[in-house]
Design a protein around this motif. Structure first.
Motif, PDB file in Angstrom:
ATOM      1  N   ASP A 163       1.007  -1.342   0.035  1.00  0.00           N
ATOM      2  CA  ASP A 163      -0.024   0.027  -0.042  1.00  0.00           C
ATOM      3  C   ASP A 163       0.845   1.239   0.111  1.00  0.00           C
ATOM      4  N   VAL A 164       1.439   1.472  -1.164  1.00  0.00           N
ATOM      5  CA  VAL A 164       2.368   2.380  -1.220  1.00  0.00           C
ATOM      6  C   VAL A 164       1.960   3.956  -0.877  1.00  0.00           C
ATOM      7  N   LYS A 165       0.805   4.175  -1.475  1.00  0.00           N
ATOM      8  CA  LYS A 165       0.361   5.542  -1.161  1.00  0.00           C
ATOM      9  C   LYS A 165       0.029   5.754   0.483  1.00  0.00           C
ATOM     10  N   ASP A 166      -0.505   5.067   0.960  1.00  0.00           N
ATOM     11  CA  ASP A 166      -0.995   5.026   2.309  1.00  0.00           C
ATOM     12  C   ASP A 166       0.175   4.795   3.374  1.00  0.00           C
ATOM     13  N   ASN A 167       1.120   3.709   3.015  1.00  0.00           N
ATOM     14  CA  ASN A 167       2.116   3.229   4.137  1.00  0.00           C
ATOM     15  C   ASN A 167       3.443   3.859   3.933  1.00  0.00           C
ATOM     16  N   TRP A 168       3.700   3.904   2.644  1.00  0.00           N
ATOM     17  CA  TRP A 168       5.223   4.277   2.351  1.00  0.00           C
ATOM     18  C   TRP A 168       5.834   5.584   2.559  1.00  0.00           C
ATOM     19  N   ASN A 169       6.989   5.719   3.107  1.00  0.00           N
ATOM     20  CA  ASN A 169       7.676   7.330   3.165  1.00  0.00           C
ATOM     21  C   ASN A 169       8.763   7.289   2.319  1.00  0.00           C
ATOM     22  N   PHE A 170       8.645   8.348   1.514  1.00  0.00           N
ATOM     23  CA  PHE A 170      10.004   8.651   0.666  1.00  0.00           C
ATOM     24  C   PHE A 170       9.917   9.989   0.181  1.00  0.00           C
ATOM     25  N   ILE A 171      10.977  10.321  -0.280  1.00  0.00           N
ATOM     26  CA  ILE A 171      11.361  11.713  -0.876  1.00  0.00           C
ATOM     27  C   ILE A 171      12.060  11.567  -2.343  1.00  0.00           C
ATOM     28  N   PRO A 172      11.375  12.730  -2.952  1.00  0.00           N
ATOM     29  CA  PRO A 172      11.511  12.637  -4.444  1.00  0.00           C
ATOM     30  C   PRO A 172      13.215  13.045  -4.645  1.00  0.00           C
ATOM     31  N   SER A 173      14.005  12.278  -4.277  1.00  0.00           N
ATOM     32  CA  SER A 173      15.372  12.607  -4.402  1.00  0.00           C
ATOM     33  C   SER A 173      16.195  11.161  -4.348  1.00  0.00           C
ATOM     34  N   VAL A 174      17.210  11.311  -4.784  1.00  0.00           N
ATOM     35  CA  VAL A 174      18.454  10.272  -4.456  1.00  0.00           C
ATOM     36  C   VAL A 174      18.473  10.225  -2.814  1.00  0.00           C
ATOM     37  N   SER A 175      18.343   9.031  -2.297  1.00  0.00           N
ATOM     38  CA  SER A 175      18.092   8.741  -0.967  1.00  0.00           C
ATOM     39  C   SER A 175      18.798   7.629  -0.376  1.00  0.00           C
ATOM     40  N   TYR A 176      19.738   6.991  -1.147  1.00  0.00           N
ATOM     41  CA  TYR A 176      20.478   5.945  -0.591  1.00  0.00           C
ATOM     42  C   TYR A 176      21.697   5.865  -1.503  1.00  0.00           C
ATOM     43  N   LEU A 177      22.660   5.238  -0.669  1.00  0.00           N
ATOM     44  CA  LEU A 177      24.108   5.027  -1.445  1.00  0.00           C
ATOM     45  C   LEU A 177      24.688   3.769  -0.842  1.00  0.00           C
ATOM     46  N   ASN A 178      25.203   3.004  -1.834  1.00  0.00           N
ATOM     47  CA  ASN A 178      25.588   1.787  -1.342  1.00  0.00           C
ATOM     48  C   ASN A 178      27.117   1.482  -2.074  1.00  0.00           C
ATOM     49  N   VAL A 179      28.035   1.130  -1.316  1.00  0.00           N
ATOM     50  CA  VAL A 179      29.355   0.739  -1.837  1.00  0.00           C
ATOM     51  C   VAL A 179      29.778  -0.751  -1.242  1.00  0.00           C
ATOM     52  N   SER A 180      30.098  -1.513  -2.351  1.00  0.00           N
ATOM     53  CA  SER A 180      30.286  -2.800  -1.736  1.00  0.00           C
ATOM     54  C   SER A 180      31.422  -3.368  -2.546  1.00  0.00           C
ATOM     55  N   LYS A 181      32.093  -4.576  -2.105  1.00  0.00           N
ATOM     56  CA  LYS A 181      33.167  -5.276  -2.613  1.00  0.00           C
ATOM     57  C   LYS A 181      32.960  -6.742  -2.620  1.00  0.00           C
ATOM     58  N   TYR A 182      33.269  -7.266  -3.927  1.00  0.00           N
ATOM     59  CA  TYR A 182      33.105  -8.780  -3.868  1.00  0.00           C
ATOM     60  C   TYR A 182      33.969  -9.351  -3.268  1.00  0.00           C
ATOM     61  N   VAL A 183      34.093 -10.526  -2.383  1.00  0.00           N
ATOM     62  CA  VAL A 183      34.747 -11.209  -1.771  1.00  0.00           C
ATOM     63  C   VAL A 183      35.384 -12.459  -1.954  1.00  0.00           C
ATOM     64  N   GLY A 184      34.438 -12.958  -2.985  1.00  0.00           N
ATOM     65  CA  GLY A 184      34.560 -14.426  -3.304  1.00  0.00           C
ATOM     66  C   GLY A 184      33.250 -15.541  -3.497  1.00  0.00           C
ATOM     67  N   ASP A 185      32.996 -16.334  -4.362  1.00  0.00           N
ATOM     68  CA  ASP A 185      32.061 -17.452  -4.374  1.00  0.00           C
ATOM     69  C   ASP A 185      30.801 -16.873  -4.089  1.00  0.00           C
ATOM     70  N   GLY A 186      30.476 -15.587  -4.691  1.00  0.00           N
ATOM     71  CA  GLY A 186      29.314 -15.040  -4.994  1.00  0.00           C
ATOM     72  C   GLY A 186      28.981 -14.187  -3.582  1.00  0.00           C
ATOM     73  N   PHE A 187      29.918 -13.957  -2.709  1.00  0.00           N
ATOM     74  CA  PHE A 187      29.503 -12.889  -1.745  1.00  0.00           C
ATOM     75  C   PHE A 187      30.120 -11.676  -1.837  1.00  0.00           C
ATOM     76  N   SER A 188      29.511 -10.660  -1.354  1.00  0.00           N
ATOM     77  CA  SER A 188      30.224  -9.412  -1.512  1.00  0.00           C
ATOM     78  C   SER A 188      29.747  -8.639   0.017  1.00  0.00           C
ATOM     79  N   PHE A 189      30.404  -7.779   0.325  1.00  0.00           N
ATOM     80  CA  PHE A 189      30.235  -6.932   1.619  1.00  0.00           C
ATOM     81  C   PHE A 189      30.157  -5.472   1.346  1.00  0.00           C
TER      82      PHE A 189
END
Length: 475
Positions: free
Chosen positions: A60-86
């Motif tokens: 129920d996006v309209k009634d329950n979800w909170n968001f702002i009209p902007s870039v609002s997250y950033l993730n930096v990760s590194k692959y460590v092997g065998d399908g895993f990343s941190f």
């Protein structure tokens, strides 16, 4: 917000350096986009269990979800092997929809859930994420499902709380390095503090954004990572592990005996332009089909002389005559160069000269019996000249044959006198023949005196028969 946008700009520049999908070659990834916070699971436990609260109206996006009209997250990760990343994720939001359990509220639904505005609470999250990708397991290059777990810290209005996280995500790779990322994470808080008389926010956080993978090193710029490139300093092709195929014949240079000229695998990459099975570098006639024995050149007349060296390429000839037949003037099958009688037809067995027939021998001896000498001498009587001329003519018909002239006498006189006389008379015939054009090497003469009579010496006729000259063929 201003600072986050600056960070977003820097992230775009950083991502622009990336070129391949995240793995052991491209270990780094950066993702950014929008996030939404759903507080439905943070509603009071009174009246509804966890599953009822969580999944009664999950989208129920309209009634329950909170968001702002902007870039609002950033993730930096590194692959460590065998399908895993941190990785580490930072996110911001503003909470203006908070789901509570209040059956008395005017806007409560059938389950007693209602949405209130807690006063535009600021939301900040910092989370560590361990992600496992199933892309390699399922063998696809564009669809990348994943599971993630981790933990973090959430700043929620005046309250702060640590969370334990778990979630599910999907990345759809549009290119080798750019993908669309969708992810939902359940963030469970164990803090009992209250925020504006509301539960501390155990909640869902949803993410949608772009992800970029980077970090691969490709020294020669051929699109094959250095770790997988067998020719790290030379641009090459992926099918040859980064090694080049200069002539583009499908054979890598290291295995190509002719790396700069397109060729065939059966000849180790060397060309055979005329298709005769002989590579051009060893083919004396690379543009015309030939035979190996002729070093790639044709021999149309099959005489063992290649057409390019054959002055008579359509007629079988002799190697020592530039591929042309030797002339045979008399047409007897013996070439003039080997024919001892080039102007007289003969036999091959007799070196191109005619064979002396029995009839010719008979004629010679018939003539020889009529040779007349002056009495007791080796000189000819005048009437004998035509006979000698006839003998000469016959011998000239057989220029390659050799003859023996033999002289004989009757028994009158002493043996010594008769022997000498026979020798002199045979020599006189030989000399006449030589003087009249017969090669001396073809003739021998001998006298036998009275030792070889052919008739009786008791009669005048018999004695006349015994006084004779014979011509014999020397075989």
């Amino acid at each position: 917000m201003k600072h986050l946008n600056k960070f977003f700009t820097a992230a775009l520049l950083f991502a622009g350096l990336s070129s391949q999908a995240q793995d052991s070659n491209n270990p780094w990834a950066i993702s950014f986009g929008a996030n939404a916070v759903d507080t439905r699971v943070s509603a009071s436990r009174d009246g509804l269990n966890f599953l009822q609260k969580t999944f009664s109206q999950p989208f129920d996006v309209k009634d329950n979800w909170n968001f702002i009209p902007s870039v609002s997250y950033l993730n930096v990760s590194k692959y460590v092997g065998d399908g895993f990343s941190f990785g580490v994720t930072g996110s911001i939001n503003r909470i203006d929809k908070f789901v509570v359990f209040d059956p008395t509220a005017a806007n409560a639904d059938s389950r007693g859930m209602s949405v209130v505005n807690p006063g535009n609470l600021s939301y900040y999250g910092v989370d560590a994420v361990i992600k496992y990708s199933f892309m390699e397991m399922i063998g696809t290059k564009w669809f990348d499902p994943s599971l993630n777990i981790g933990g973090g810290y959430t700043f929620f209005g005046d309250a702060s709380a640590g969370t334990v996280n778990g979630g599910l995500g999907f990345t759809f790779w549009a290119t080798e390095n750019i993908g669309l990322q969708l992810q939902s994470t359940y963030k469970h808080s164990f803090d009992d503090n209250r925020v504006a008389n509301l539960d501390v926010p155990t909640h869902f956080q949803h993410f949608a954004g772009l992800t970029f993978k980077f970090g691969a090193k490709d020294t020669d710029g051929d699109g094959v990572y250095d770790k997988e490139d067998a020719c790290i300093d030379v641009p090459g092709l992926a099918e040859f592990k980064g090694c080049p195929d200069t002539d583009k014949d499908g054979i890598e240079d290291s295995a190509d005996a002719c790396p700069e000229v397109a060729g065939l695998a059966e000849f180790n990459g060397c060309p055979d332009a005329d298709g005769d099975g002989i590579i051009d570098s060893e083919d004396a006639c690379p543009e015309v089909k030939g035979t190996k024995i002729m070093k790639g050149c044709p021999d149309a007349d099959g005489d063992g002389v290649a057409d390019n060296d054959d002055k008579c390429p359509t007629v079988a000839g002799a190697r020592d005559n530039a591929g042309c037949p030797w002339p045979d003037t008399d047409g007897d099958g013996v070439a003039d160069k080997d024919d001892k009688c080039p102007t007289v037809a003969g036999s091959v067995a007799n070196n191109g000269c005619p064979e002396v027939s029995d009839d010719a021998i008979k004629k010679l001896n018939d003539y020889a019996k009529t040779i007349l000498f002056n009495s007791g001498k080796s000189t000819f009587q005048k009437q004998t000249m035509p006979v000698l001329q006839a003998i000469t003519a016959i011998l000239k018909e057989y220029p390659a044959s050799k003859f023996s002239i033999e002289g004989h006498t009757d028994s009158d006189g002493s043996d010594a006198t008769n022997l000498k006389l026979s020798k002199d008379r045979a020599a006189a015939v030989k000399n006449y023949l030589v003087e009249n054009g017969i090669d001396a090497s073809r003739l021998t003469s001998e006298g036998f005196g009275e030792s070889m009579p052919i008739d009786t010496n008791k009669t005048a006729k018999g004695k006349a028969n015994n006084r004779r000259v014979e011509v014999k063929l020397v075989k």
